[in-house]
Design a protein around this motif. Sequence first.
Motif, PDB file in Angstrom:
ATOM      1  N   VAL A   1       0.839  -1.201   0.000  1.00 20.68           N
ATOM      2  CA  VAL A   1       0.000   0.000   0.000  1.00 20.68           C
ATOM      3  C   VAL A   1       0.872   1.248   0.000  1.00 20.68           C
ATOM      4  O   VAL A   1       0.562   2.227  -0.693  1.00 20.68           O
ATOM      5  CB  VAL A   1      -0.971  -0.019   1.191  1.00 20.68           C
ATOM      6  CG1 VAL A   1      -1.640   1.321   1.355  1.00 20.68           C
ATOM      7  CG2 VAL A   1      -2.018  -1.080   0.987  1.00 20.68           C
ATOM      8  N   ALA A   2       1.974   1.205   0.745  1.00 13.21           N
ATOM      9  CA  ALA A   2       2.874   2.367   0.740  1.00 13.21           C
ATOM     10  C   ALA A   2       3.358   2.646  -0.678  1.00 13.21           C
ATOM     11  O   ALA A   2       3.302   3.793  -1.150  1.00 13.21           O
ATOM     12  CB  ALA A   2       4.058   2.107   1.662  1.00 13.21           C
ATOM     13  N   LEU A   3       3.788   1.604  -1.368  1.00 15.63           N
ATOM     14  CA  LEU A   3       4.310   1.802  -2.724  1.00 15.63           C
ATOM     15  C   LEU A   3       3.224   2.297  -3.668  1.00 15.63           C
ATOM     16  O   LEU A   3       3.448   3.203  -4.479  1.00 15.63           O
ATOM     17  CB  LEU A   3       4.918   0.500  -3.253  1.00 15.63           C
ATOM     18  CG  LEU A   3       6.138  -0.001  -2.483  1.00 15.63           C
ATOM     19  CD1 LEU A   3       6.620  -1.307  -3.064  1.00 15.63           C
ATOM     20  CD2 LEU A   3       7.244   1.024  -2.521  1.00 15.63           C
ATOM     21  N   SER A   4       2.010   1.709  -3.548  1.00 13.61           N
ATOM     22  CA  SER A   4       0.990   2.127  -4.508  1.00 13.61           C
ATOM     23  C   SER A   4       0.476   3.523  -4.197  1.00 13.61           C
ATOM     24  O   SER A   4       0.141   4.275  -5.106  1.00 13.61           O
ATOM     25  CB  SER A   4      -0.148   1.120  -4.543  1.00 13.61           C
ATOM     26  OG  SER A   4      -0.579   0.859  -3.250  1.00 13.61           O
TER      27      SER A   4
ATOM     28  N   ILE B   1     -16.839   7.430 -12.718  1.00 12.11           N
ATOM     29  CA  ILE B   1     -15.919   6.325 -13.011  1.00 12.11           C
ATOM     30  C   ILE B   1     -14.488   6.812 -12.982  1.00 12.11           C
ATOM     31  O   ILE B   1     -13.589   6.158 -12.454  1.00 12.11           O
ATOM     32  CB  ILE B   1     -16.279   5.713 -14.377  1.00 12.11           C
ATOM     33  CG1 ILE B   1     -17.613   4.985 -14.242  1.00 12.11           C
ATOM     34  CG2 ILE B   1     -15.200   4.767 -14.848  1.00 12.11           C
ATOM     35  CD1 ILE B   1     -18.123   4.408 -15.514  1.00 12.11           C
ATOM     36  N   ASN B   2     -14.275   8.016 -13.524  1.00 16.75           N
ATOM     37  CA  ASN B   2     -12.923   8.557 -13.521  1.00 16.75           C
ATOM     38  C   ASN B   2     -12.419   8.804 -12.111  1.00 16.75           C
ATOM     39  O   ASN B   2     -11.239   8.602 -11.817  1.00 16.75           O
ATOM     40  CB  ASN B   2     -12.877   9.864 -14.325  1.00 16.75           C
ATOM     41  CG  ASN B   2     -12.846   9.587 -15.810  1.00 16.75           C
ATOM     42  OD1 ASN B   2     -12.346   8.560 -16.232  1.00 16.75           O
ATOM     43  ND2 ASN B   2     -13.401  10.491 -16.583  1.00 16.75           N
ATOM     44  N   ILE B   3     -13.330   9.276 -11.242  1.00 18.43           N
ATOM     45  CA  ILE B   3     -12.916   9.492  -9.852  1.00 18.43           C
ATOM     46  C   ILE B   3     -12.654   8.150  -9.176  1.00 18.43           C
ATOM     47  O   ILE B   3     -11.668   7.973  -8.461  1.00 18.43           O
ATOM     48  CB  ILE B   3     -13.981  10.291  -9.084  1.00 18.43           C
ATOM     49  CG1 ILE B   3     -14.023  11.714  -9.637  1.00 18.43           C
ATOM     50  CG2 ILE B   3     -13.678  10.317  -7.605  1.00 18.43           C
ATOM     51  CD1 ILE B   3     -15.113  12.552  -9.056  1.00 18.43           C
ATOM     52  N   LEU B   4     -13.519   7.203  -9.465  1.00 19.48           N
ATOM     53  CA  LEU B   4     -13.350   5.880  -8.877  1.00 19.48           C
ATOM     54  C   LEU B   4     -12.010   5.278  -9.273  1.00 19.48           C
ATOM     55  O   LEU B   4     -11.359   4.589  -8.487  1.00 19.48           O
ATOM     56  CB  LEU B   4     -14.486   4.977  -9.373  1.00 19.48           C
ATOM     57  CG  LEU B   4     -14.783   3.758  -8.523  1.00 19.48           C
ATOM     58  CD1 LEU B   4     -15.200   4.202  -7.143  1.00 19.48           C
ATOM     59  CD2 LEU B   4     -15.871   2.936  -9.171  1.00 19.48           C
ATOM     60  N   GLU B   5     -11.584   5.598 -10.503  1.00 16.53           N
ATOM     61  CA  GLU B   5     -10.318   5.046 -10.972  1.00 16.53           C
ATOM     62  C   GLU B   5      -9.150   5.426 -10.078  1.00 16.53           C
ATOM     63  O   GLU B   5      -8.237   4.637  -9.877  1.00 16.53           O
ATOM     64  CB  GLU B   5     -10.043   5.548 -12.394  1.00 16.53           C
ATOM     65  CG  GLU B   5     -10.129   4.451 -13.406  1.00 16.53           C
ATOM     66  CD  GLU B   5      -9.629   4.886 -14.753  1.00 16.53           C
ATOM     67  OE1 GLU B   5      -9.207   6.047 -14.884  1.00 16.53           O
ATOM     68  OE2 GLU B   5      -9.662   4.058 -15.655  1.00 16.53           O
ATOM     69  N   ASP B   6      -9.207   6.639  -9.529  1.00 14.29           N
ATOM     70  CA  ASP B   6      -8.113   7.067  -8.667  1.00 14.29           C
ATOM     71  C   ASP B   6      -8.021   6.214  -7.409  1.00 14.29           C
ATOM     72  O   ASP B   6      -6.968   6.142  -6.783  1.00 14.29           O
ATOM     73  CB  ASP B   6      -8.287   8.535  -8.291  1.00 14.29           C
ATOM     74  CG  ASP B   6      -7.814   9.424  -9.412  1.00 14.29           C
ATOM     75  OD1 ASP B   6      -6.942   8.976 -10.167  1.00 14.29           O
ATOM     76  OD2 ASP B   6      -8.332  10.543  -9.543  1.00 14.29           O
TER      77      ASP B   6
ATOM     78  N   THR C   1      -9.252   2.881  -7.430  1.00  9.25           N
ATOM     79  CA  THR C   1      -9.007   1.492  -7.817  1.00  9.25           C
ATOM     80  C   THR C   1      -7.577   1.277  -8.263  1.00  9.25           C
ATOM     81  O   THR C   1      -7.047   0.179  -8.103  1.00  9.25           O
ATOM     82  CB  THR C   1      -9.941   1.069  -8.958  1.00  9.25           C
ATOM     83  OG1 THR C   1      -9.782   1.982 -10.027  1.00  9.25           O
ATOM     84  CG2 THR C   1     -11.365   1.055  -8.501  1.00  9.25           C
ATOM     85  N   LYS C   2      -6.952   2.323  -8.776  1.00  8.89           N
ATOM     86  CA  LYS C   2      -5.579   2.131  -9.237  1.00  8.89           C
ATOM     87  C   LYS C   2      -4.647   1.684  -8.105  1.00  8.89           C
ATOM     88  O   LYS C   2      -4.031   0.621  -8.216  1.00  8.89           O
ATOM     89  CB  LYS C   2      -5.062   3.408  -9.890  1.00  8.89           C
ATOM     90  CG  LYS C   2      -5.426   3.517 -11.350  1.00  8.89           C
ATOM     91  CD  LYS C   2      -5.024   4.865 -11.891  1.00  8.89           C
ATOM     92  CE  LYS C   2      -5.458   5.015 -13.332  1.00  8.89           C
ATOM     93  NZ  LYS C   2      -5.225   6.394 -13.794  1.00  8.89           N
TER      94      LYS C   2
ATOM     95  N   PHE D   1      -2.977  -4.701  -4.070  1.00 10.19           N
ATOM     96  CA  PHE D   1      -3.495  -6.044  -3.803  1.00 10.19           C
ATOM     97  C   PHE D   1      -2.924  -7.065  -4.766  1.00 10.19           C
ATOM     98  O   PHE D   1      -2.741  -8.224  -4.401  1.00 10.19           O
ATOM     99  CB  PHE D   1      -5.023  -6.050  -3.836  1.00 10.19           C
ATOM    100  CG  PHE D   1      -5.591  -5.722  -2.502  1.00 10.19           C
ATOM    101  CD1 PHE D   1      -6.132  -6.723  -1.722  1.00 10.19           C
ATOM    102  CD2 PHE D   1      -5.553  -4.438  -2.009  1.00 10.19           C
ATOM    103  CE1 PHE D   1      -6.637  -6.433  -0.461  1.00 10.19           C
ATOM    104  CE2 PHE D   1      -6.038  -4.144  -0.774  1.00 10.19           C
ATOM    105  CZ  PHE D   1      -6.593  -5.143   0.020  1.00 10.19           C
ATOM    106  N   ARG D   2      -2.633  -6.617  -5.995  1.00  7.45           N
ATOM    107  CA  ARG D   2      -2.037  -7.566  -6.933  1.00  7.45           C
ATOM    108  C   ARG D   2      -0.696  -8.067  -6.410  1.00  7.45           C
ATOM    109  O   ARG D   2      -0.440  -9.271  -6.329  1.00  7.45           O
ATOM    110  CB  ARG D   2      -1.844  -6.898  -8.294  1.00  7.45           C
ATOM    111  CG  ARG D   2      -1.264  -7.817  -9.334  1.00  7.45           C
ATOM    112  CD  ARG D   2      -1.058  -7.104 -10.644  1.00  7.45           C
ATOM    113  NE  ARG D   2      -2.275  -6.498 -11.135  1.00  7.45           N
ATOM    114  CZ  ARG D   2      -2.475  -5.199 -11.241  1.00  7.45           C
ATOM    115  NH1 ARG D   2      -1.508  -4.369 -10.902  1.00  7.45           N
ATOM    116  NH2 ARG D   2      -3.601  -4.723 -11.696  1.00  7.45           N
TER     117      ARG D   2
END
Lengths: 156, 248
Positions: free
Chosen positions: B137-140, B173-178, B180-181, B187-188
């Motif tokens: 999480v720190a890195l992302s 959706i664009n806001i949500l993207e920030d 989900t990224k 998590f990956r």
Amino acid sequence: MIDLPFLLAEEIEGGLFDFNGTLPLMALQFLTLMVLLNTIFYKPVTKVLDERDEYIRTTLTTASSMLVKADELAAKYEEDLSEARRNAQLKIASSQKEAQNIVSEDIKKAQLNAEKLIAEASKQLNVQKEEALKTLENQVDTLSDQIKVKLLSSQS
Amino acid sequence: MYQNSLIDFNPYNSLSAVEVGKHLYWKIGSLQLHGQVFIVSWLVIATLLTLSFLGTRNLQRIPEKFQNFMEFILEFLQDIAKNQIGEHEYRPWVPYIATLFLFILGCNWAGALIPWKLIHLPEGELAAPTNDINTTVALSLLTSLAYFYAGLSKKGLGYFARYIQPTPVLLPINILEDFTKPLSLSFRLFGNVLADELVVSVFTLLIPILIPLPVMILGLFASSIQALIFSTLSAAYIGEAMEGHGEE
């Protein structure tokens, strides 16, 4: 939420999704690592790579300019060479002509001399012939006189 | 729990018990830290620093073996940044992308290659730092900050215009993207590394010899792929934030 005791432990410490001070400190640590690696790895190696690119580019341009120069020089030498060859040809031709002229002049002079000599000789011959004729005429006169005298004396 | 029964049951318990969600806690002031994560990450950092120090000690125009290796790595990392961000703007982002790749790869491999189970901690176990959600999480989050910074510094407040492009309908959706990224990024990585370590430890728990080996090798491969994916995606997000949306 998933209610697995070892996944999400809210009462007891621990669990997979246990967020705490590790997060910001890890971020700081990562940024520090980035700065350090940037100073001791990325920057110097990038600099070396760029310098090498620059060096190769300048060397290439000098090499190509040198090549152009070499081509020019070769062309110039070729030109010089052909000019020199032409000059030599001209000189050979002119000296041959000169030599021929000299030879023909000499021949002409010699012919003239020979003619002169011949003319002189024939003139002298003519003079001598005339003289001889004259003397012969004189002698003919005297001889005829003598013959006349002799004939007359014998008759008488 | 069932862990205890497994430990009782298995003769290799000291080498192959499954431990999940247990941490070695350190306290600094009011902060709680996961000690095992820091120990291994310091090791990784020290290795990276030593390698790069040794590799760049004596830089020359005609590279020797070690310098060649370091140049190869750097060019590989530069290519990642260049392909995603673009020829003209990739340079300032090379340190970030490259460090992401090297650090994640180092962490994953440190977890996979070193037999940490031989070292006993009072609680928790040494493993890849990337199998702790805090690290990923720190890195992302850093990646999120990085692409916001990239977009804002490139376009100013005009950066936010991209939220209503191509149509304002896509704004949520664009806001949500920030959100989900970073979520998907973290998590990956976290899931892959943790799952790999779990599979390996479960296999060693069942059959300690030879059978886990292919999985370990697969894990090595997967962890390098994860490092590549994380850095490539970060670069892609940064590139996307700086990209002009029909303004240029």
